[in-house]
Design a protein around this motif. Structure first.
Motif, PDB file in Angstrom:
ATOM      1  N   CYS A   1     -68.272 -16.812 -34.833  1.00  0.00           N
ATOM      2  CA  CYS A   1     -69.324 -15.736 -35.159  1.00  0.00           C
ATOM      3  C   CYS A   1     -70.079 -15.512 -34.054  1.00  0.00           C
ATOM      4  N   CYS A   2     -70.048 -16.375 -32.840  1.00  0.00           N
ATOM      5  CA  CYS A   2     -70.712 -15.685 -31.543  1.00  0.00           C
ATOM      6  C   CYS A   2     -69.609 -14.679 -31.042  1.00  0.00           C
TER       7      CYS A   2
ATOM      8  N   VAL B   1     -66.093 -22.324 -36.450  1.00  0.00           N
ATOM      9  CA  VAL B   1     -66.865 -21.304 -37.057  1.00  0.00           C
ATOM     10  C   VAL B   1     -67.987 -20.719 -36.185  1.00  0.00           C
ATOM     11  N   ILE B   2     -68.779 -21.514 -35.526  1.00  0.00           N
ATOM     12  CA  ILE B   2     -69.893 -21.132 -34.610  1.00  0.00           C
ATOM     13  C   ILE B   2     -69.274 -20.211 -33.530  1.00  0.00           C
ATOM     14  N   LEU B   3     -68.131 -20.770 -32.939  1.00  0.00           N
ATOM     15  CA  LEU B   3     -67.705 -19.578 -31.835  1.00  0.00           C
ATOM     16  C   LEU B   3     -66.916 -18.456 -32.242  1.00  0.00           C
TER      17      LEU B   3
ATOM     18  N   LEU C   1     -66.781 -26.802 -37.830  1.00  0.00           N
ATOM     19  CA  LEU C   1     -68.092 -26.254 -37.636  1.00  0.00           C
ATOM     20  C   LEU C   1     -68.028 -25.663 -36.170  1.00  0.00           C
ATOM     21  N   THR C   2     -67.467 -26.184 -35.118  1.00  0.00           N
ATOM     22  CA  THR C   2     -67.393 -25.597 -33.839  1.00  0.00           C
ATOM     23  C   THR C   2     -66.680 -24.440 -33.875  1.00  0.00           C
TER      24      THR C   2
END
Length: 262
Positions: free
Chosen positions: A157-158, A153-155, A150-151
């Protein structure tokens, strides 16, 4: 003995200019690039094929919410295709397409990344459904694999949002784009390494849970999972090497300063 008619200062200036240019010419040598790229793409293609074999044959194929157990199989397959294989090729785009205008490369790069986000969304829906819709629901987000994944994926997308604003927005000043570029490269590689690490953790977790005691008996599925893990390490290492080597960098052109505004 013939004496040169050129002043000493002029000759020294020419010599110093050649010295300054020599490292630049050497740093952009493409020696070994094609063999390394071929090896990298071969490992990536084999990785995707073996992942299809594992999820399609050993894990009994694919379904959707009617069969949550088989719906899960979309998760490792789509994550491998998107967040590993396509991600690596999107990073390598500026090295492989050296004669394409940078404006087109930027749009293609952003488009591939957007498609990866779509694959990630489907993969995440699949894994959460497989947990929540199972006859005995499985808790979400408790494992190290899920935290690292999840980390990542978030990175990712950012990174995509920041990249679009920095490099595709015509009104942004060139110095701001130039100052952000090293951060974009660093966090892009960091997200890719995180994706490789997350895949390795997920493979090991699935092998232990699904095979249990058979895993230590060297069954064919366990050997296949281990081989997929080795391919992930090899493909990831080769991709990072090609991306970080300065001598393989695409040479800048005068028209590169012109972004979508023309």
């Amino acid at each position: 003995m013939q004496v040169s008619n050129y002043p000493y200062e002029y000759v020294r200036c020419v010599d110093m200019e050649q010295i300054r240019e020599a490292p630049q010419i050497q740093s952009h040598s493409l020696e070994g690039f094609i063999p390394l790229l071929s090896l990298t793409e071969g490992c990536g293609a084999l990785l995707v094929i073996l992942m299809i074999v594992w999820t399609g044959y050993y894990r009994q194929g694919f379904s959707w919410r009617s069969n949550p157990k088989l719906e899960f199989n979309w998760h490792p397959l789509l994550m491998t295709i998107g967040l590993v294989f396509l991600y690596a090729n999107a990073m390598l785009l500026y090295r492989t397409q050296r004669n394409v205008r940078k404006q087109r490369l930027k749009l293609t790069h952003a488009g591939i990344m957007l498609f990866i986000i779509l694959l990630m969304v489907i993969a995440l829906v699949a894994v959460f459904d497989s947990h929540n819709l199972a006859p005995l629901p499985i808790p979400n987000m408790y494992s190290l694999h899920s935290w690292v994944g999840l980390t990542t994926v978030i990175l990712f997308c950012c990174q995509w949002v920041a990249g679009c604003v920095s490099f595709l927005y015509p009104g942004l000043q060139t110095p701001l784009r130039a100052s952000y570029m090293p951060l974009h490269v660093f966090f892009g590689i960091a997200a890719f390494v995180g994706a490789i690490a997350s895949c390795l953790l997920g493979l090991n977790e699935k092998a232990i849970f699904a095979l249990q005691s058979k895993y230590s008996a060297f069954v064919s599925e366990g050997i296949l999972i281990n081989f997929i893990g080795l391919l992930l390490v090899l493909f990831g290492g080769l991709s990072v090497y090609l991306v970080t080597q300065e001598r393989y960098r695409r040479l800048s052109r005068p028209e590169d300063e012109v972004l979508l505004s023309g």
